[in-house]
Each structure stands twice: as C-alpha cells, then as structure tokens.
Design a protein around this motif. Structure first.
Motif, PDB file in Angstrom:
ATOM      1  N   UNK A   1       3.859   3.357 -22.540  1.00  0.00           N
ATOM      2  CA  UNK A   1       2.534   3.079 -22.282  1.00  0.00           C
ATOM      3  C   UNK A   1       1.770   3.779 -23.671  1.00  0.00           C
ATOM      4  N   UNK A   2       2.336   4.931 -24.055  1.00  0.00           N
ATOM      5  CA  UNK A   2       1.786   5.529 -25.076  1.00  0.00           C
ATOM      6  C   UNK A   2       2.475   5.122 -26.602  1.00  0.00           C
ATOM      7  N   UNK A   3       3.373   3.942 -26.422  1.00  0.00           N
ATOM      8  CA  UNK A   3       4.014   3.705 -27.606  1.00  0.00           C
ATOM      9  C   UNK A   3       4.865   4.757 -28.223  1.00  0.00           C
ATOM     10  N   UNK A   4       5.197   5.649 -27.567  1.00  0.00           N
ATOM     11  CA  UNK A   4       6.265   6.598 -28.132  1.00  0.00           C
ATOM     12  C   UNK A   4       7.761   6.431 -27.740  1.00  0.00           C
ATOM     13  N   UNK A   5       8.230   5.227 -27.457  1.00  0.00           N
ATOM     14  CA  UNK A   5       9.452   5.330 -26.868  1.00  0.00           C
ATOM     15  C   UNK A   5      10.739   5.815 -28.016  1.00  0.00           C
ATOM     16  N   UNK A   6      10.386   5.522 -29.415  1.00  0.00           N
ATOM     17  CA  UNK A   6      11.366   5.960 -30.254  1.00  0.00           C
ATOM     18  C   UNK A   6      11.107   7.448 -30.763  1.00  0.00           C
ATOM     19  N   UNK A   7      10.084   8.259 -30.355  1.00  0.00           N
ATOM     20  CA  UNK A   7       9.916   9.567 -30.747  1.00  0.00           C
ATOM     21  C   UNK A   7      10.884  10.597 -29.973  1.00  0.00           C
ATOM     22  N   UNK A   8      11.408  11.141 -30.851  1.00  0.00           N
ATOM     23  CA  UNK A   8      12.203  12.442 -30.459  1.00  0.00           C
ATOM     24  C   UNK A   8      11.697  13.676 -30.352  1.00  0.00           C
ATOM     25  N   UNK A   9      10.906  14.136 -31.508  1.00  0.00           N
ATOM     26  CA  UNK A   9      10.195  15.379 -31.794  1.00  0.00           C
ATOM     27  C   UNK A   9       8.794  15.121 -31.765  1.00  0.00           C
ATOM     28  N   UNK A  10       7.847  16.078 -31.523  1.00  0.00           N
ATOM     29  CA  UNK A  10       6.519  16.045 -31.720  1.00  0.00           C
ATOM     30  C   UNK A  10       6.340  16.690 -33.352  1.00  0.00           C
ATOM     31  N   UNK A  11       5.421  16.221 -33.998  1.00  0.00           N
ATOM     32  CA  UNK A  11       5.259  16.754 -35.307  1.00  0.00           C
ATOM     33  C   UNK A  11       4.544  18.028 -35.457  1.00  0.00           C
ATOM     34  N   UNK A  12       5.095  18.934 -36.281  1.00  0.00           N
ATOM     35  CA  UNK A  12       4.765  20.340 -36.382  1.00  0.00           C
ATOM     36  C   UNK A  12       3.754  20.615 -37.748  1.00  0.00           C
ATOM     37  N   UNK A  13       2.691  20.641 -37.625  1.00  0.00           N
ATOM     38  CA  UNK A  13       1.932  21.112 -38.919  1.00  0.00           C
ATOM     39  C   UNK A  13       1.910  22.494 -39.369  1.00  0.00           C
ATOM     40  N   UNK A  14       1.934  23.297 -38.335  1.00  0.00           N
ATOM     41  CA  UNK A  14       1.664  24.749 -38.682  1.00  0.00           C
ATOM     42  C   UNK A  14       2.721  25.560 -38.554  1.00  0.00           C
ATOM     43  N   UNK A  15       3.172  26.664 -39.214  1.00  0.00           N
ATOM     44  CA  UNK A  15       4.381  27.578 -38.982  1.00  0.00           C
ATOM     45  C   UNK A  15       4.117  28.478 -37.799  1.00  0.00           C
ATOM     46  N   UNK A  16       5.220  28.579 -36.960  1.00  0.00           N
ATOM     47  CA  UNK A  16       5.091  29.301 -35.798  1.00  0.00           C
ATOM     48  C   UNK A  16       5.868  30.494 -35.743  1.00  0.00           C
TER      49      UNK A  16
END
Length: 254
Positions: free
Chosen positions: A239-254
């Motif tokens: 529904x959110x068009x994320x079928x091919x997404x494996x990882x969430x993008x990370x912008x800041x260091x943790x």
C-alpha cells in the motif's frame, strides 16, 4: 521462554524458542537451526549488545559471516563517568610491546598469570591476569580499586584484573564495523525492524501470553504470530509502495 525472531526487510524469516534466560547463548542455536532448514546463509549478522560474546564472534568469523554486534559496554562507554574512571582498564595507558598497563599513579600493572575458563555452553577461553607492582600508600586507591563487598581491607588490597585478549581484539574489530557508515545503517535498522516486530506482535496484535503449554506449543504460537505479522507487513508495504525496500535510510550518525 526466550523467543528469537530473525528479521529481514521487516519480515520474520525464522523463529526459535528456548529456555535460555539471556540472549548470549541463543545466537548460535538460532543460526544453526535456520541453516539446517534453509540453504542460504546471511553474510551480515546484526545483533544487540545482549548477544556479544567471544564464542559468538569466533563462530561467525570461522563461517565467513560478519558480526555487527553492539558491545555490551557501548552506551556506557560514551558517558563521562565511564571515561573519567581511572580504575577501568580501558582508561589506562597500555604498552603493547611489553604487555603491561600503567595506572593513573604511574605504576605498572603487569601479567601475573593465566587461567582457562569454561562457559556454560562448553566454550573454553583463556584469561590473562594482571596485577599492580605496588599499591602500597597509593592516594588514588579508593578511586582505582572497586568492589565494596570485598572482606579484605582496602589498605591491603592490590589492583588486579583479567581479560581475554581474543575477546578484546574481536570487540575492537566489531566496534570499528558498527561505527562505520554501513554499520550505523545496519544497527539503526536492526533497532527499527527487530524491536518494531516485537512491538507489533505484542502491542498491535495483543499477543501477551501463550495459550498452550510446552516448548512445541510455544513455538507453534510464535510462528503463527510471525506469519500474521508478515501478512500485515506485506499489505502495508504494498500500500505504501515499499515492496522492494530492505533498509530504512539513515541520515544521521547514531
């Protein structure tokens, strides 16, 4: 029961149920059980601090897998109190050539012995023991020697500690990996995906206790809940068009 979920791309790919009170001894049985049923072997193994051990590091290394395990002292080591603690080995000067430490008072802490330790899983490791050359009349002793439960008076005690050199080496290598750009991305995603899965099963699906008794029944129920989670996750990603997404993008260091 200690329920273990293996997560890939937000989906539960494998489930195990065991009697272990902590996570440290669950990693190897989980991977062995998974690989006994599937031909594939994951290259990167990302886990939280509770899974760190010398045995786990070496097992993954020997099988050509890469450990991204957060050291169990990682968060604590960033605190000022930890960094200012003169009694901690990590804060002492180390002479690698001659294998000795130098305490805050300038005294040598040299190798005094070695002992073999066997864990509950049967794994054997060697611990190198270090002792201070002279702690008499040291004005920093109260700050350096910890452990208030000792029956020996502080005045007569000597600074000593023991470490596994193999474990320290593997921890240092792992720390370098998890603080890299790739390591941060994998570590953040582990937190989002793994913790998010348990949150979904326990809170959203309201699975708070097992209905049956015994390990087999607990495993069956856990697998059913994992399947329910996967179906819901697949629907949400479509529904959110994320079928091919494996990882969430990370912008800041943790």
């Amino acid at each position: 029961y200690n329920i273990q979920y293996g997560i890939d791309a937000e989906y539960v790919v494998w489930v195990t149920v065991g009697p272990q009170p902590t996570d440290t001894t669950t990693l190897l049985p989980f991977l062995q059980d998974f690989e006994a049923h599937f031909p594939q072997k994951y290259l990167n193994i990302i886990a939280d601090a509770g899974y760190e051990s010398e045995e786990n590091y070496l097992y993954l290394e020997q099988r050509g897998q890469i450990a991204y395990i957060k050291p169990n002292n990682y968060e604590m080591s960033k605190q000022r109190k930890y960094q200012k603690d003169i009694g901690r080995r990590e804060n002492m000067e180390y002479n690698a050539d001659k294998d000795f430490y130098v305490c805050a008072n300038g005294k040598k802490i040299s190798v005094s012995g070695e002992r073999k330790q066997k864990t509950k899983t049967g794994y054997e490791t060697w611990k190198t023991q270090y002792s201070c050359e002279n702690c008499s009349n040291c004005t920093l002793k109260a700050q350096c020697i910890h452990g208030n439960r000792s029956k020996t008076p502080l005045e007569t005690r000597t600074k000593h500690f023991e470490i596994s050199k193999i474990f320290q080496q593997k921890r240092a290598e792992d720390l370098e990996r998890i603080t890299s750009k790739k390591g941060i991305e994998l570590r953040v995603n582990r937190s989002i995906q793994s913790e998010g899965t348990f949150a979904n099963v326990k809170a959203d699906l309201q699975f708070r206790r097992f209905l049956g008794r015994g390990k087999v029944n607990a495993l069956v129920e856990s697998m059913l809940m994992a399947m329910a989670h996967n179906i819901g996750k697949m629907h949400h990603k479509i529904q959110s068009s994320r079928s091919g997404q494996y990882l969430f993008p990370v912008n800041n260091a943790a």
